[in-house]
Design a protein around this motif. Sequence first.
Motif, mmCIF file in Angstrom:
data_model
loop_
_atom_site.group_PDB
_atom_site.id
_atom_site.type_symbol
_atom_site.label_atom_id
_atom_site.label_comp_id
_atom_site.label_asym_id
_atom_site.label_seq_id
_atom_site.Cartn_x
_atom_site.Cartn_y
_atom_site.Cartn_z
ATOM 1 N N ASP A 118 0.715 -1.167 0.004
ATOM 2 C CA ASP A 118 0.138 0.168 0.160
ATOM 3 C C ASP A 118 0.930 1.341 -0.079
ATOM 4 O O ASP A 118 1.690 1.312 0.925
ATOM 5 C CB ASP A 118 -1.074 0.158 1.294
ATOM 6 C CG ASP A 118 -2.024 -1.134 1.130
ATOM 7 O OD1 ASP A 118 -2.261 -1.583 0.005
ATOM 8 O OD2 ASP A 118 -2.611 -1.546 2.264
ATOM 9 N N GLY A 119 0.584 2.125 -0.850
ATOM 10 C CA GLY A 119 1.225 3.424 -0.836
ATOM 11 C C GLY A 119 2.562 3.552 -1.545
ATOM 12 O O GLY A 119 3.621 4.254 -0.996
ATOM 13 N N GLY A 141 -1.257 -4.623 -2.960
ATOM 14 C CA GLY A 141 -1.975 -4.000 -1.971
ATOM 15 C C GLY A 141 -3.232 -3.094 -2.635
ATOM 16 O O GLY A 141 -3.035 -2.505 -3.453
ATOM 17 N N GLY A 142 -4.368 -3.167 -1.711
ATOM 18 C CA GLY A 142 -5.850 -2.576 -2.186
ATOM 19 C C GLY A 142 -5.286 -0.934 -2.271
ATOM 20 O O GLY A 142 -6.011 -0.445 -3.184
ATOM 21 N N GLY A 143 -4.392 -0.496 -1.615
ATOM 22 C CA GLY A 143 -4.101 1.106 -1.765
ATOM 23 C C GLY A 143 -2.752 1.168 -2.639
ATOM 24 O O GLY A 143 -2.061 2.196 -2.114
ATOM 25 N N GLY A 163 -0.567 -14.788 -9.226
ATOM 26 C CA GLY A 163 -1.355 -14.242 -8.092
ATOM 27 C C GLY A 163 -2.461 -14.908 -7.733
ATOM 28 O O GLY A 163 -2.796 -15.138 -6.523
ATOM 29 N N GLY A 164 -3.461 -15.523 -8.624
ATOM 30 C CA GLY A 164 -4.499 -16.223 -8.308
ATOM 31 C C GLY A 164 -5.667 -15.384 -8.180
ATOM 32 O O GLY A 164 -5.527 -14.054 -8.468
ATOM 33 N N PRO A 165 -6.603 -15.978 -7.790
ATOM 34 C CA PRO A 165 -8.029 -14.909 -7.538
ATOM 35 C C PRO A 165 -7.856 -14.048 -6.562
ATOM 36 O O PRO A 165 -8.546 -13.097 -6.650
ATOM 37 C CB PRO A 165 -9.066 -16.142 -7.025
ATOM 38 C CG PRO A 165 -8.645 -17.355 -7.657
ATOM 39 C CD PRO A 165 -7.127 -17.263 -7.605
ATOM 40 N N ALA A 166 -7.007 -14.102 -5.529
ATOM 41 C CA ALA A 166 -6.797 -13.178 -4.293
ATOM 42 C C ALA A 166 -6.054 -11.944 -5.128
ATOM 43 O O ALA A 166 -6.382 -10.799 -4.526
ATOM 44 C CB ALA A 166 -5.936 -13.659 -3.435
ATOM 45 N N LEU A 167 -5.145 -12.163 -5.970
ATOM 46 C CA LEU A 167 -4.652 -10.933 -6.793
ATOM 47 C C LEU A 167 -5.583 -10.252 -7.640
ATOM 48 O O LEU A 167 -5.511 -9.077 -7.359
ATOM 49 C CB LEU A 167 -3.467 -11.322 -7.202
ATOM 50 C CG LEU A 167 -2.291 -10.360 -8.033
ATOM 51 C CD1 LEU A 167 -2.000 -9.443 -7.114
ATOM 52 C CD2 LEU A 167 -1.440 -10.932 -8.804
ATOM 53 N N ASP A 169 -8.651 -9.848 -6.889
ATOM 54 C CA ASP A 169 -9.692 -9.054 -6.122
ATOM 55 C C ASP A 169 -8.862 -7.789 -5.553
ATOM 56 O O ASP A 169 -9.421 -6.779 -5.372
ATOM 57 C CB ASP A 169 -9.920 -9.972 -4.979
ATOM 58 C CG ASP A 169 -10.907 -10.938 -5.337
ATOM 59 O OD1 ASP A 169 -11.509 -10.730 -6.269
ATOM 60 O OD2 ASP A 169 -10.851 -11.967 -4.461
ATOM 61 N N ALA A 170 -7.479 -8.103 -5.251
ATOM 62 C CA ALA A 170 -6.586 -6.822 -4.736
ATOM 63 C C ALA A 170 -6.612 -6.124 -5.840
ATOM 64 O O ALA A 170 -6.540 -4.642 -5.620
ATOM 65 C CB ALA A 170 -5.323 -7.227 -4.251
#
Length: 389
Positions: A118-119, A141-143, A163-167, A169-170
């Motif tokens: 993030d950031g 990171g989502g940010g 990364g797969g599905p989690a990546l 979503d991020a």
Amino acid sequence: MAPRVGQPGLWGPLLPGLLLVAAALSRPASPCPFQCYCFGSPKLLLRCASGAELRQPPRDVPPDARNLTIVGANLTVLRAAAFAGGDADGEEAAAAAVRLPLLTALRLTHNNIEVVEDGAFDGLPSLAALDLSHNPLRALGGGAFRGLPELRSLQLNHALVRGGPALLDALDAALAPLAELQLLGLAGNALSRLPPAALRLPRLEQLDAHLNSLVGLDPDELRALEHDGDRPGPRLLLADNPLRCGCAVRPLLAWLRNATERVPDARRLRCAAPRALLDRPLLGLDETRLRCADGDPNGRRDEVDVPGPELEASYVFFGLVLALIGLIFLMVLYLNRRGIQRWMRNLREACRDQMEGYHYRYEQDADPRRAPAPAAPASSRATSPGSGL
């Protein structure tokens, strides 16, 4: 450090505009060798230095730099404010000052980046183009892009495979705040669906999703790609995806025919399934022939009313037979060309003789000397002197 390769001159005042154009195209202003980092500024056209052992962003980039390219390093993890002096954890990262306020283009390809926190790009308020392609990202990171209010171009080609599905979503969360984004590159990432957040970006003009694992687009994705008021929808690149051309592809096919200009590579789209339509052009299909099997609205078991391979083979065989017959006929004509010529000559002579006969008769009938004397009237024969009356 390598020596300077250019000096400012008459081009100095024009360089910022040229760099902005390069940023918009998401390409570095000048070529940068592998395992090097290069930067340019109005005072220094281009400077390159070795980055083979680079494990964090370089600290010798001048504050007035407009573009920065790092190729072939081993950055691995981009921590918060990594380009603003915040490579350490905790409060130092949060308190990092803006070091590169004028940087507009940042290219970080082939740097073995696995994690973007993030950031990570905080402290780059003017950044307009970011390229993270060809990095094995496994965590985002989502940010990660929260500090980039001016970002216009983001390239993530061949970067999201591991990364797969989690990546994914991020990625949705990371794309949400990019209100000014116009170009998004997601090619070569084995995506089975388009990121919903990307379709909701208000100013997106082009989404590159070619060379992925998309089997089609569902109605929700197609609705998100429609026009929004006066703003046209984004262009979409879809070539080299394994499209399933069953009944489920009918909405996509109808949308493509109504908005072909929105998909520049529409004529390159090919079917990967079912087998009867393998490698067929998508735009060449007839929607009425694409049917779902009974009780299968999702189109996993497709029924396609098209000629099968056996029927197509019979058409080919029939065409070959006709071609062979035509070839034999032409050969017969060629081998008997002299006889045909003789027959045509005899026919022409016979026609000429017949016409000459007709012409001779016409001349005989038209000669007045050969015409027979007309017969005397009956009344004159009755009153003649030699009649004995």
